[in-house]
Design a protein around this motif. Structure first.
Motif, mmCIF file in Angstrom:
data_model
loop_
_atom_site.group_PDB
_atom_site.id
_atom_site.type_symbol
_atom_site.label_atom_id
_atom_site.label_comp_id
_atom_site.label_asym_id
_atom_site.label_seq_id
_atom_site.Cartn_x
_atom_site.Cartn_y
_atom_site.Cartn_z
ATOM 1 N N ALA A 1 0.934 6.084 -49.110
ATOM 2 C CA ALA A 1 2.470 6.334 -49.329
ATOM 3 C C ALA A 1 3.495 7.751 -48.781
ATOM 4 C CB ALA A 1 2.930 6.337 -50.849
ATOM 5 N N GLY A 2 2.441 8.753 -48.313
ATOM 6 C CA GLY A 2 3.709 9.517 -47.779
ATOM 7 C C GLY A 2 3.895 10.894 -48.273
ATOM 8 N N THR A 3 3.306 11.319 -49.720
ATOM 9 C CA THR A 3 3.547 11.358 -51.232
ATOM 10 C C THR A 3 3.260 12.397 -51.165
ATOM 11 O OG1 THR A 3 2.776 10.286 -52.634
ATOM 12 C CG2 THR A 3 4.815 9.855 -52.396
ATOM 13 N N ILE A 4 2.380 12.985 -49.890
ATOM 14 C CA ILE A 4 0.936 14.186 -49.627
ATOM 15 C C ILE A 4 1.604 15.481 -49.105
ATOM 16 C CG2 ILE A 4 -0.932 14.399 -48.080
ATOM 17 C CD1 ILE A 4 -2.956 13.563 -51.042
ATOM 18 N N ASP A 5 1.662 16.599 -49.821
ATOM 19 C CA ASP A 5 1.601 17.708 -48.570
ATOM 20 C C ASP A 5 1.105 17.141 -47.208
ATOM 21 O OD1 ASP A 5 2.937 20.525 -48.800
ATOM 22 O OD2 ASP A 5 0.615 20.499 -47.502
ATOM 23 N N THR A 6 1.677 17.744 -46.196
ATOM 24 C CA THR A 6 1.075 17.237 -45.688
ATOM 25 C C THR A 6 -0.229 18.275 -44.946
ATOM 26 O OG1 THR A 6 2.747 18.936 -43.925
ATOM 27 C CG2 THR A 6 3.203 16.535 -43.515
ATOM 28 N N ALA A 7 0.001 19.451 -45.506
ATOM 29 C CA ALA A 7 -1.196 20.563 -44.911
ATOM 30 C C ALA A 7 -2.609 19.991 -45.908
ATOM 31 C CB ALA A 7 -1.247 21.574 -45.830
ATOM 32 N N GLU A 8 -2.408 18.974 -47.317
ATOM 33 C CA GLU A 8 -3.459 18.719 -47.288
ATOM 34 C C GLU A 8 -3.692 17.003 -46.893
ATOM 35 O OE1 GLU A 8 -2.845 17.457 -51.933
ATOM 36 O OE2 GLU A 8 -4.984 16.782 -51.994
#
Lengths: 224, 198
Positions: free
Chosen positions: A21-28
Motif C-alpha cells: 500500500a506504500g504506507t511504510i517508511d522507505t528505509a524499512e
C-alpha cells in the motif's frame, strides 16, 4: 542474489500489506525489498496484495479531470524521454540484491567498511532525521557478535553467510525483526563471513563487560 | 458501501485493449493510445490522490500528470504476461503518491520508491503464470464482495487513503491489535495470507 525458495523467516502479511500500500517508511521498505527480491513466496504475496490495492484503485468515481489536463499531459510526454528496458544483467556470483546496487555497485569487497572491532565492521547506507539508520554489518566467520540490547526496533536481512543465536539458525535471505530491549548474542557461522543489512531505530547497546567500552563509540557512530 | 457496484470485472477484451495501447506507446510513441489511457486512468489517479489528501485538488492534478508521464516513459518496461495494465498503473500511482507526500515529510529518508519497488515482480518460470494470475485476480475480486463493512473499511483506508495501521487505529479509535486482526482476517478471506495463524 538469485531468487531462492529457501528463506525460513519472512516479513509478516501485515508488513507486506503496508509495503504494497506504500504506507511504510522507505528505509524499512528497502529491507523488505531486499528480502522479497530473494523470496519467491513473498514476491508472489506482494503481487497479490498489489492486486487487492488495484481493486480499490479501479472503483468508479465521480472525480472530474481539469480542463486542459490532457493537453498538458500530451505536451509533457513530447518532452519526456522513454525508458528502454535494461538488458538482462549477467548473473554474477555476487549476492548483492538488485535493490542495493545503488549503494553497492561493485560488490561487498569494494566498500569502504568502517572497522568497529577486529571482527566486526559496518558500512552505512542511509539514515533519516528520525534516527532510523540502514547499514551493512559484516561479521568475521565464526565470530561472536557482542551481546547487545536494542533501544529500538531492529530489522536484519541476511545477505551472505549465516548466523545463529539462542533461537535458531538464520541463512541467506532471512528477514528478522527484533523489538526493543530483547537481549541476544548471535554468532556468525564458521564457513563464511556474514553480511547483513540492518535497520536500527535506536542505537545498539552492548552489554558484555569489555563491550561496554565500545558503547560510546557506537552511539557516536549512530548519531554521526 | 455496496460492493457489487464498484468493482466490475473487466473482461478479457478490455484488458487486451489496454495491453495493446501500452505496446503502441512503447513501440511507436502512439499519442492516440496514450489519450485513450488518459481518459480511463486520469480520474482513477485523481481520486486516489484525493482519497489521501481530500481538498488538495491542484496537487491531485499534478499527480495525474506525473503518473501519466510515467506510464508514457515506462511503457517499455511493462510486462504484459506478468501484470495486468491496471495493477501496473496502480503501482505507478502508489509510488508517485508516496514520493509526493514523502517530500513533504522531512523525517523521511532519502530513499525513493524507484529504489525499492523496481524488480519485485513475480518472474517464476511458469508457463501458466498469466492464467494463474488471472484466476487469482478473479478470486480476489469476487472475495472482496464477501468482506464485512468493517473489513472493507480498514483495507480501503490502508490502500486508498494511504494510512498506516496505527493511523487507521487512531482514526477509528480502535486498539491497534483490533485493526491488525481485522486486516489479517480480511486478507485471509481474500486468500492472500501465507498460511499464518490468525
Amino acid at each position: 542474489m538469485n531468487q531462492n525458495n529457501s528463506c525460513q523467516y519472512h516479513p509478516d502479511t501485515l508488513t507486506i500489506n503496508a509495503f504494497a500500500a506504500g504506507t511504510i517508511d522507505t528505509a524499512e521498505g528497502l529491507c523488505i525489498a531486499s528480502h522479497v527480491q530473494q523470496c519467491a513466496e513473498c514476491k508472489h504475496q506482494l503481487n497479490q496484495l498489489e492486486t487487492v490495492g488495484e481493486s480499490f484503485f479501479m472503483q468508479p468515481s465521480q472525480v472530474l479531470i481539469a480542463k486542459g489536463a490532457k493537453e498538458g499531459a500530451l505536451k509533457a510526454i513530447r518532452q519526456a524521454k522513454q525508458v528502454k528496458p535494461a538488458p538482462r544483467t549477467p548473473t554474477t556470483s555476487s549476492s548483492v540484491p538488485k535493490v542495493l546496487y545503488k549503494w553497492i555497485p561493485n560488490g561487498y569487497d569494494e566498500l569502504d567498511w568502517q572497522t568497529i572491532t577486529r571482527e566486526i565492521s559496518t558500512f552505512d547506507l542511509t539514515k533519516n532525521k528520525k534516527g532510523t539508520k540502514v547499514s551493512l554489518l559484516k561479521v568475521k566467520a565464526g565470530a561472536h557478535m557482542p551481546h547487545h540490547r536494542h533501544s529500538g526496533k531492529e530489522i536484519t536481512v541476511i545477505l551472505q553467510g549465516s548466523f545463529s543465536d539462542e533461537d535458531g539458525i538464520y541463512s541467506e535471505g532471512d528477514y528478522l525483526v527484533r523489538e526493543t530491549h530483547e537481549n541476544h548474542s548471535p554468532i556468525a557461522s564458521k564457513d563464511k563471513d556474514c553480511i547483513c543489512l540492518t535497520l536500527l531505530d535506536g542505537p545498539i547497546e552492548l552489554t558484555g563487560f569489555f563491550s561496554k567500552l565500545l558503547n560510546p563509540i557506537l552511539r557516536l557512530k549512530h548519531s554521526a | 458501501m455496496t460492493h457489487n457496484t464498484h468493482r466490475s470485472l473487466k473482461d478479457d477484451a478490455e484488458i487486451h485493449q489496454e495491453k495493446t495501447w501500452l505496446a503502441a506507446i512503447a513501440e511507436k510513441q502512439d499519442e492516440t493510445a496514450f489519450s485513450e489511457l488518459f481518459d480511463r486512468y486520469a480520474p482513477k489517479i485523481k481520486a486516489f490522490c484525493l482519497a489521501q489528501s481530500p481538498g488538495s485538488v491542484s496537487l491531485a492534478d499534478e499527480l495525474v500528470q506525473e503518473v501519466m508521464v510515467k506510464i508514457w516513459q515506462k511503457a517499455g518496461l511493462y510486462k504484459s504476461d506478468i501484470a495486468s495494465p491496471s495493477t501496473w498503473i496502480f503501482t505507478l500511482a502508489r509510488n508517485a503518491r508516496v514520493d509526493f507526500f514523502r517530500k513533504q515529510n522531512r523525517h523521511q529518508s532519502d530513499i525513493t520508491t524507484d529504489d525499492i519497488y523496481e524488480e519485485l515482480i513475480d518472474e517464476s518460470q511458469d508457463l501458466f503464470l498469466s492464467a494463474r494470475q488471472n484466476q487469482q485476480k478473479l478470486h480476489i475480486t469476487r472475495a472482496l464482495d464477501t468482506l464485512s463493512f468493517d473489513q472493507t473499511e480498514v483495507i480501503s483506508k490502508v490502500y486508498m487513503e494511504g494510512k498506516s495501521h496505527s493511523q487507521v487505529a487512531d482514526e477509528l479509535q480502535l486498539p491497534l491489535g483490533t485493526v491488525k486482526s481485522r486486516i489479517r482476517l480480511a486478507l485471509s478471506k481474500l486468500g492472500v495470507t501465507l498460511g499464518e495463524s490468525l
